[in-house]
Design an enzyme around this catalytic site. Structure first.
Site, short mmCIF file in Angstrom:
data_model
loop_
_atom_site.label_atom_id
_atom_site.label_comp_id
_atom_site.label_asym_id
_atom_site.label_seq_id
_atom_site.Cartn_x
_atom_site.Cartn_y
_atom_site.Cartn_z
N GLY A 83 0.80 -1.21 0.00
CA GLY A 83 0.00 0.00 0.00
C GLY A 83 0.84 1.26 0.00
CB CYS A 84 1.45 4.03 -1.77
SG CYS A 84 0.25 4.16 -3.11
CB ALA A 85 -0.69 8.27 -0.33
#
Length: 129
Positions: A83-85
């Protein structure tokens, strides 16, 4: 005549916020590819941070050590949710991981923004720890 065969890119499986939460509850580990600064503002409990990109005055710079750093933490058969932003960096990171032989790796579409929006538990590290 010479034909060059290029192997197809691996198919990236993208999961939504609810599926990501379920996977994390059933043994998957969370690889957060945001910057260290973003990570320090909050992340899902148990998340491991390995930035995929660095934000520099010249622009975004890919972390040249990304695969080596991930390989020191995860095995190629580990179940990983990346995941990221919002899901953009994580799909790139997931593609790189799949190409490097990480078999059970899924992209978290919506990323931390979706996680926080749903009100799921967020760990915010204490300053100085």
């Amino acid at each position: 005549m010479v034909f060059l065969l290029r192997s197809p890119e691996p198919a990236v499986t993208t999961v939504d916020v609810h599926a990501a939460k379920d996977l994390l509850g059933s043994g998957h580990r969370y690889l957060d590819v945001r910057s260290a600064e973003e990570f320090s503002k909050g992340h899902p409990e148990g998340a491991v941070n390995v930035p995929y990109l660095f934000f520099t005055p010249e622009g975004r710079l890919k972390n040249a050590e990304f695969l080596d750093q991930v390989s020191k933490i995860f095995g190629k058969d580990d179940a990983i949710v990346v995941g990221c932003a919002s899901g953009v960096r994580s799909i790139q990171a997931t593609t790189d991981l799949l190409n490097a032989g990480f078999k059970n790796t899924k992209n978290f579409g919506g990323g931390f923004a979706a996680w926080a929006e749903k009100g799921f538990a967020v760990k915010v590290p204490q300053a100085g720890l």
